[in-house]
Design a protein around this motif. Structure first.
Motif, PDB file in Angstrom:
ATOM      1  N   VAL A  93       5.449 -14.149 -43.696  1.00  0.00           N
ATOM      2  CA  VAL A  93       6.689 -13.405 -43.499  1.00  0.00           C
ATOM      3  C   VAL A  93       6.971 -12.597 -44.760  1.00  0.00           C
ATOM      4  N   ALA A  94       7.094 -11.286 -44.611  1.00  0.00           N
ATOM      5  CA  ALA A  94       7.395 -10.411 -45.745  1.00  0.00           C
ATOM      6  C   ALA A  94       8.593  -9.541 -45.391  1.00  0.00           C
ATOM      7  N   MET A  95       9.464  -9.351 -46.372  1.00  0.00           N
ATOM      8  CA  MET A  95      10.648  -8.511 -46.187  1.00  0.00           C
ATOM      9  C   MET A  95      10.619  -7.405 -47.230  1.00  0.00           C
ATOM     10  N   ASN A  96      10.443  -6.165 -46.756  1.00  0.00           N
ATOM     11  CA  ASN A  96      10.334  -5.015 -47.648  1.00  0.00           C
ATOM     12  C   ASN A  96      11.514  -4.079 -47.418  1.00  0.00           C
ATOM     13  N   PRO A  97      12.114  -3.570 -48.505  1.00  0.00           N
ATOM     14  CA  PRO A  97      13.308  -2.717 -48.357  1.00  0.00           C
ATOM     15  C   PRO A  97      12.983  -1.367 -47.735  1.00  0.00           C
ATOM     16  N   VAL A  98      13.915  -0.828 -46.963  1.00  0.00           N
ATOM     17  CA  VAL A  98      13.858   0.535 -46.425  1.00  0.00           C
ATOM     18  C   VAL A  98      14.861   1.359 -47.204  1.00  0.00           C
ATOM     19  N   VAL A  99      14.364   2.413 -47.865  1.00  0.00           N
ATOM     20  CA  VAL A  99      15.190   3.199 -48.788  1.00  0.00           C
ATOM     21  C   VAL A  99      15.312   4.619 -48.262  1.00  0.00           C
ATOM     22  N   VAL A 100      16.529   5.145 -48.228  1.00  0.00           N
ATOM     23  CA  VAL A 100      16.800   6.525 -47.818  1.00  0.00           C
ATOM     24  C   VAL A 100      17.575   7.195 -48.941  1.00  0.00           C
ATOM     25  N   ASP A 101      16.995   8.259 -49.505  1.00  0.00           N
ATOM     26  CA  ASP A 101      17.632   9.013 -50.591  1.00  0.00           C
ATOM     27  C   ASP A 101      18.049   8.093 -51.739  1.00  0.00           C
ATOM     28  N   GLY A 102      17.188   7.145 -52.079  1.00  0.00           N
ATOM     29  CA  GLY A 102      17.456   6.252 -53.197  1.00  0.00           C
ATOM     30  C   GLY A 102      18.383   5.098 -52.867  1.00  0.00           C
ATOM     31  N   THR A 103      18.869   5.030 -51.622  1.00  0.00           N
ATOM     32  CA  THR A 103      19.789   3.956 -51.226  1.00  0.00           C
ATOM     33  C   THR A 103      19.086   2.992 -50.282  1.00  0.00           C
ATOM     34  N   ARG A 104      19.190   1.734 -50.554  1.00  0.00           N
ATOM     35  CA  ARG A 104      18.593   0.710 -49.700  1.00  0.00           C
ATOM     36  C   ARG A 104      19.470   0.497 -48.475  1.00  0.00           C
ATOM     37  N   VAL A 105      18.949   0.838 -47.295  1.00  0.00           N
ATOM     38  CA  VAL A 105      19.746   0.760 -46.063  1.00  0.00           C
ATOM     39  C   VAL A 105      19.390  -0.445 -45.204  1.00  0.00           C
ATOM     40  N   GLY A 106      18.403  -1.163 -45.591  1.00  0.00           N
ATOM     41  CA  GLY A 106      18.010  -2.328 -44.801  1.00  0.00           C
ATOM     42  C   GLY A 106      16.662  -2.859 -45.240  1.00  0.00           C
ATOM     43  N   GLU A 107      16.121  -3.766 -44.452  1.00  0.00           N
ATOM     44  CA  GLU A 107      14.819  -4.359 -44.746  1.00  0.00           C
ATOM     45  C   GLU A 107      13.980  -4.423 -43.482  1.00  0.00           C
ATOM     46  N   LEU A 108      12.671  -4.233 -43.660  1.00  0.00           N
ATOM     47  CA  LEU A 108      11.706  -4.360 -42.576  1.00  0.00           C
ATOM     48  C   LEU A 108      11.067  -5.736 -42.683  1.00  0.00           C
ATOM     49  N   VAL A 109      11.211  -6.531 -41.654  1.00  0.00           N
ATOM     50  CA  VAL A 109      10.645  -7.886 -41.626  1.00  0.00           C
ATOM     51  C   VAL A 109       9.323  -7.815 -40.870  1.00  0.00           C
ATOM     52  N   ILE A 110       8.225  -8.124 -41.555  1.00  0.00           N
ATOM     53  CA  ILE A 110       6.879  -8.031 -40.983  1.00  0.00           C
ATOM     54  C   ILE A 110       6.256  -9.417 -40.981  1.00  0.00           C
ATOM     55  N   VAL A 111       5.854  -9.873 -39.808  1.00  0.00           N
ATOM     56  CA  VAL A 111       5.313 -11.234 -39.650  1.00  0.00           C
ATOM     57  C   VAL A 111       3.865 -11.131 -39.178  1.00  0.00           C
ATOM     58  N   HIS A 112       2.937 -11.701 -39.932  1.00  0.00           N
ATOM     59  CA  HIS A 112       1.516 -11.722 -39.588  1.00  0.00           C
ATOM     60  C   HIS A 112       1.097 -13.115 -39.143  1.00  0.00           C
ATOM     61  N   ASP A 113       0.230 -13.159 -38.168  1.00  0.00           N
ATOM     62  CA  ASP A 113      -0.363 -14.408 -37.704  1.00  0.00           C
ATOM     63  C   ASP A 113      -1.465 -14.822 -38.679  1.00  0.00           C
ATOM     64  N   MET A 114      -1.360 -16.041 -39.233  1.00  0.00           N
ATOM     65  CA  MET A 114      -2.332 -16.505 -40.230  1.00  0.00           C
ATOM     66  C   MET A 114      -3.358 -17.465 -39.645  1.00  0.00           C
ATOM     67  N   SER A 115      -3.457 -17.505 -38.316  1.00  0.00           N
ATOM     68  CA  SER A 115      -4.451 -18.402 -37.728  1.00  0.00           C
ATOM     69  C   SER A 115      -5.866 -18.011 -38.130  1.00  0.00           C
ATOM     70  N   PHE A 116      -6.054 -16.699 -38.413  1.00  0.00           N
ATOM     71  CA  PHE A 116      -7.400 -16.274 -38.799  1.00  0.00           C
ATOM     72  C   PHE A 116      -7.794 -16.861 -40.148  1.00  0.00           C
ATOM     73  N   VAL A 117      -6.787 -17.193 -41.005  1.00  0.00           N
ATOM     74  CA  VAL A 117      -7.103 -17.795 -42.305  1.00  0.00           C
ATOM     75  C   VAL A 117      -7.733 -19.174 -42.105  1.00  0.00           C
ATOM     76  N   GLU A 118      -7.187 -19.938 -41.155  1.00  0.00           N
ATOM     77  CA  GLU A 118      -7.761 -21.261 -40.894  1.00  0.00           C
ATOM     78  C   GLU A 118      -9.188 -21.144 -40.384  1.00  0.00           C
ATOM     79  N   ARG A 119      -9.425 -20.131 -39.531  1.00  0.00           N
ATOM     80  CA  ARG A 119     -10.795 -19.954 -39.047  1.00  0.00           C
ATOM     81  C   ARG A 119     -11.727 -19.568 -40.191  1.00  0.00           C
ATOM     82  N   ARG A 120     -11.253 -18.679 -41.078  1.00  0.00           N
ATOM     83  CA  ARG A 120     -12.086 -18.284 -42.205  1.00  0.00           C
ATOM     84  C   ARG A 120     -12.341 -19.471 -43.144  1.00  0.00           C
TER      85      ARG A 120
END
Length: 751
Positions: A131-158
Motif C-alpha cells: 500500500v502506497a500513498m502518494n500526494p497529488v499536487v496542483v500548482d504547488g498545492t497538495r489537493v489529495g493523495e493517490l492510494v495504490i495497492v499492489h498484489d504481492m502474491s508474486f513475491v511469495e512465488r519468486r
C-alpha cells in the motif's frame, strides 16, 4: 577415488548447512528489493496519472462527468495484473473515489501528516498487499493523495523459486568442486594454471604451449556459451519487466547511454507554423511517423531536424533556424532545413514519392525514375547530412534517421562522423529483390543504408527481403544468424522493431464517454440514433485500399439489403501529395465511387458512404473511433498502419470490431481482428456482416486481448529497444578500443 570421497562428503554437509542458513536471508533481501521496486512503480504511476487526475478534479465539470472520467482512468490502471486496487483521498482525508477491490480496512491518512517515504505491507487472509500513498499536487498545492495497492502474491512465488534455485545452486557447486578435484588429480598444476590464465584472458587454448591445456578447450566453449545464454536471458527478462513510459526512456538515456546526444532526422516536422490572416497557428500533421516519434522526443529531449514546410515557419525560428516545441510546454527543439520549390519537387514529390513509394508498395502503380529527381534527392540528403554534423555537439551522437526520404543519409553522416551511432528506421515495406532491382540507382541506395549502425523494419519479412536484396546486388557479407551485414568493413545490424503508439493516447483523457461520442457523431452526421457506424481513417493514397473498402460496403448492401438506411460508413481521407497525377486521379475516383454507391442505395437520413476529404485533428478522429461500431483498415500494402492500433487504444469500453488487411504489418500483432484480403470483395463484405453481428462478449474478449498487447508493446518500448541496442553497440565499441566491433547474436528482436 577414496581421497575424493573423503573430501566430497564433508563438503556436501557444509554446503547443505550454508544453503539452510542463507535461504531466510535471501527471502528477506528479495522482499526488500520488491518493496523498493513497487515504491518506484507507484511513483511512476502517480506521475503518469497526475495531470489527467488533477484536470478532472479542478475542471468545471458536473459530478457525474467527473466521476466517469476518474473511474475511466482508474479502470485503465487496474488492468495491470499486479495492480490490485486504487483510490483517491481528498484533502480532508476521506476517500473521494475508490475501486471496488480496495480493502475496507485501508484508510486515508489524517490531514497534515508528512508524506510517507515508502509504501507499507498490508497482510490479510488472502495474502499480502503493498500500500502506497502518494500526494497529488496542483500548482504547488497538495489537493489529495493517490492510494495504490499492489498484489504481492508474486513475491511469495519468486521467494519459493529462489529457495529452489539456491538448493540447485549449491548442489551444482558441490558437483563442480567434485569435478575440479578429479581434474586436479589428473592434470599437472602448471598445465592447469596456464590453461586458466589463457581462459581468463579470452585467448584460444590452442595457442597455449602446454599440451594438457588443450583439454580445457571443451570447458572454455561450454563456459562461453553459458555466459552468452545467461546474458541474453537476463536482458530479455529485464526488458519484459520494465514499465515502458517516458521516464523509462529518460532512465535509459541517463544510465545506459550516459546522457548521450540524440538527433532525429525526418522529412516531416512534428509542428508546422502557418499564417491564417493575421493569426499564427501551430498545426500537428496527421502522420504515423510523427505520431510515433513525437512522444519519444518529448521523453528524450534533443534536436529534431526536418524540412520547414509551413508558410510561417521562417517567422518563428531563431538565427540558427531553431524553434522550441511543443508550444504549450517546450521540451525539445526543431532545426528546420529550407528547400526550394524545385528541390522539393524533385527530391520529395519526384524520387521519393513517384519512385521509391510505389516501388516499395506493391500496389500496382508504376514507379517513375528521372535522373533530375535523383540529383535533387542526392543533393537534399547531403544538405541534411551537413545539418546533422553542424547540430552535433559531440563526435559520437546517436542519430535516428527516418524513412525512405533519406536512404543516402546514413553513409553521408558516417563519412563525416565515423564514431556516430546511426539508427535508420524504414517505415514502409521493403520489396523483394526482383522488384527493387527496377531502380536504376539500387546499389547507391543500398550502400547508403548500410552506413547505418542499426537498420530497422516493421516485420521480419521485410528484414528478410532486405537481406536477399543486398545478397543479390552488393559484394557484402550477409550473416543471417547474427542479423548482420558487413559492407566496406563496417557491420550493420538489421532487426525488426514493430512501431506502436503512446499508451495511453495523448488527448484521450479529454474525450467524453463513449455513449456521448456515439450520440454526438450521429447528431453531427444527421443519422438516426440506432444507426450502425463504420469508420475508415487514411491519407488519400492508393496503397490504403479505399476503393476496395467501398466495394466491400457496396457488396454487403447487395447481400443484406435490409441494412440500407441503417448503416453509414464514414471515410476520413486527408488530402496528400495532390500535385502528383496519380493522387489527383485517385481523388476523383474515390469521390465518384462514393457518389455512385449513395445513388444506388438511396436513403434520406442515412447515406451508405459519408466521404470527408479533409484534415481532422487527432481529438476529432478519436471521437469518430469511439462512436464507431467497426473500423475498416484495408491497406493493399503497408509497413505497420497505426490507425488499427489507435482505434483499439481509444476503446476502453472494450467494444467495437477491427477489420484489418492481412497486408498491413499490424495484422501480425493483432490476430484478434477480423483479418481479410482487401482484394477479396466477398470476404471483406462477409467481415462487415460479422462485425455488425458480433456479440458484445466476443467483442470484449477480442478488444481486451488487443489492448493488453498495445499497453505492453507501446511506442516507448519501440524506441527503448532501439536505444538499448544502440547502448549495447556503443559499449562493445568502447571495449574494442573504438574500433567497430563484430555484432553478437541476438534473439527475440522487436518483440
Amino acid at each position: 577415488m577414496r581421497l575424493s570421497l573423503r573430501f566430497i562428503l564433508p563438503l556436501v554437509v557444509v554446503l547443505g548447512a550454508i544453503a539452510y542458513a542463507v535461504a531466510p536471508l535471501v527471502d528477506d533481501l528479495t522482499l526488500k528489493w520488491f518493496v523498493r521496486d513497487l515504491d518506484i512503480r507507484t511513483k511512476l504511476i502517480t506521475a503518469a496519472v497526475q495531470e489527467p487526475l488533477a484536470e478532472a478534479m479542478t475542471a468545471d465539470l458536473s459530478q457525474r462527468v467527473r466521476q466517469q472520467r476518474i473511474e475511466a482512468t482508474f479502470s485503465r490502471l487496474i488492468q495491470d495484473e499486479r495492480l490490485f486496487a486504487i483510490g483517491y483521498c481528498d484533502a480532508t482525508g476521506h476517500f473521494a473515489y475508490r475501486t471496488v477491490t480496495l480493502p475496507r480496512d485501508i484508510a486515508c491518512r489524517a490531514p497534515g501528516l508528512p508524506p510517507e517515504e515508502s509504501g507499507r505491507v498490508h497482510h490479510f487472509a488472502g495474502g499480502s498487499l503493498h500500500v502506497a500513498m502518494n500526494p497529488v499536487v496542483v500548482d504547488g498545492t497538495r489537493v489529495g493523495e493517490l492510494v495504490i495497492v499492489h498484489d504481492m502474491s508474486f513475491v511469495e512465488r519468486r521467494s519459493a523459486d529462489t529457495r529452489k534455485y539456491i538448493f540447485w545452486l549449491f548442489t551444482g557447486i558441490g558437483l563442480v568442486i567434485a569435478l575440479v578435484t578429479v581434474v586436479i588429480a589428473e592434470i599437472s598444476w602448471r598445465g592447469w594454471v596456464a590453461g586458466m590464465k589463457a581462459l581468463i584472458r579470452g585467448q584460444l587454448l590452442a595457442q597455449n604451449p602446454e599440451p594438457r591445456a588443450r583439454e580445457l578447450k571443451p570447458l572454455a566453449r561450454d563456459l562461453e556459451a553459458l555466459v552468452q545464454d545467461l546474458q541474453t536471458e537476463r536482458r530479455l527478462r529485464d526488458e519484459s519487466q520494465m514499465s515502458w513510459v517516458p521516464e523509462t526512456l529518460r532512465t535509459i538515456l541517463r544510465q545506459d547511454l550516459k546522457g548521450d546526444e540524440i538527433l532525429i532526422v525526418s522529412n516531416r516536422e512534428p509542428y508546422i507554423h502557418v499564417r491564417r490572416g493575421e493569426r499564427l497557428e501551430v498545426l500537428r500533421p496527421a502522420s504515423g511517423l510523427v505520431t510515433a516519434l513525437e512522444p519519444v522526443m518529448r521523453a528524450c529531449s534533443g534536436t529534431w531536424i526536418a524540412h520547414g514546410a509551413g508558410d510561417a515557419d521562417r517567422e518563428v525560428v531563431d538565427a540558427r533556424d531553431h524553434v522550441r516545441v511543443p508550444p504549450e510546454n517546450p521540451s525539445y527543439q526543431i532545426r528546420r532545413v529550407w528547400l526550394t520549390k524545385e528541390e522539393e519537387a524533385g527530391y520529395y514529390y519526384g524520387f521519393a514519392n513517384e519512385g521509391l513509394w510505389p516501388l516499395c508498395h506493391i500496389a500496382h502503380t508504376r514507379p517513375v525514375f528521372r535522373a533530375s529527381d535523383w540529383e535533387h534527392y542526392r543533393a537534399v540528403n547531403k544538405r541534411f547530412a551537413d545539418t546533422v554534423v553542424s547540430e552535433s555537439r559531440t563526435p559520437n551522437p546517436i542519430v535516428l534517421v527516418q524513412d525512405y526520404h533519406f536512404a543516402l543519409l546514413p553513409r553521408m553522416i558516417r563519412e563525416q562522423l565515423p564514431e556516430a551511432t546511426i539508427i535508420t528506421f524504414w517505415h514502409i515495406p521493403w520489396p523483394n529483390p526482383e522488384a527493387f532491382g527496377v531502380c536504376p540507382w539500387r546499389e547507391e541506395l543500398l550502400a547508403g543504408l548500410l552506413g547505418s549502425s542499426i537498420l530497422g523494419f516493421h516485420t521480419q519479412f521485410h528484414c528478410n527481403n532486405f537481406f536477399d536484396t543486398v545478397d543479390r546486388y552488393l559484394e557484402a557479407r550477409v550473416d543471417r544468424e547474427t542479423f548482420t551485414i558487413s559492407y566496406g568493413g563496417e557491420p550493420t545490424e538489421v532487426h525488426r522493431y514493430p512501431i506502436s503508439i503512446e499508451w495511453p493516447l495523448k488527448g484521450l483523457a479529454d474525450q467524453p464517454p463513449v455513449p456521448e461520442c456515439r450520440r454526438a457523431i450521429r447528431d453531427a452526421l444527421g443519422l438516426p440514433a440506432d444507426a450502425k457506424l463504420g469508420v475508415g481513417v487514411d491519407r488519400l493514397d492508393y496503397t490504403k485500399g479505399i476503393l476496395e473498402r467501398f466495394a466491400a460496403i457496396e457488396r454487403f448492401l447487395e447481400m443484406e439489403p435490409s441494412w440500407v438506411g441503417r448503416l453509414a460508413f464514414v471515410q476520413i481521407a486527408a488530402p496528400s501529395r495532390s500535385s502528383i497525377d496519380e493522387y489527383q486521379s485517385l481523388d476523383a475516383r474515390v469521390r465518384a465511387a462514393a457518389q455512385r454507391i449513395n445513388d444506388r442505395f438511396p436513403s434520406p437520413g442515412c447515406k451508405p458512404i459519408v466521404l470527408k476529404i479533409e484534415h481532422h485533428d487527432a481529438e476529432r478522429v478519436y471521437t469518430y473511433y469511439r462512436a464507431a461500431d467497426f473500423c475498416f483498415v484495408s491497406s493493399l500494402h503497408d509497413g505497420m498502419n497505426l490507425v488499427a492500433k489507435e482505434f483499439v487504444a481509444t476503446r476502453e469500453d472494450e467494444r467495437g470490431v477491427l477489420i484489418l488487411s492481412q497486408f498491413a504489418g499490424a495484422a501480425r500483432e493483432l490476430p484478434e481482428a477480423l483479418i481479410v484480403n482487401p482484394y477479396d470483395t466477398e470476404q471483406c463484405a462477409a467481415a462487415v456482416r460479422d462485425a455488425l453481428a458480433m456479440p458484445p462478449d466476443e467483442q470484449r474478449a477480442r478488444m481486451r486481448s488487443m489492448r493488453g498487447l498495445l499497453q505492453e508493446f507501446n511506442v516507448y518500448r519501440w524506441a527503448g529497444k532501439m536505444l538499448l541496442d544502440a547502448a549495447r553497440m556503443r559499449n562493445r565499441r568502447k571495449l574494442a578500443g573504438g574500433r567497430p566491433a563484430p555484432a553478437a547474436a541476438s534473439t527475440a528482436r522487436g518483440t
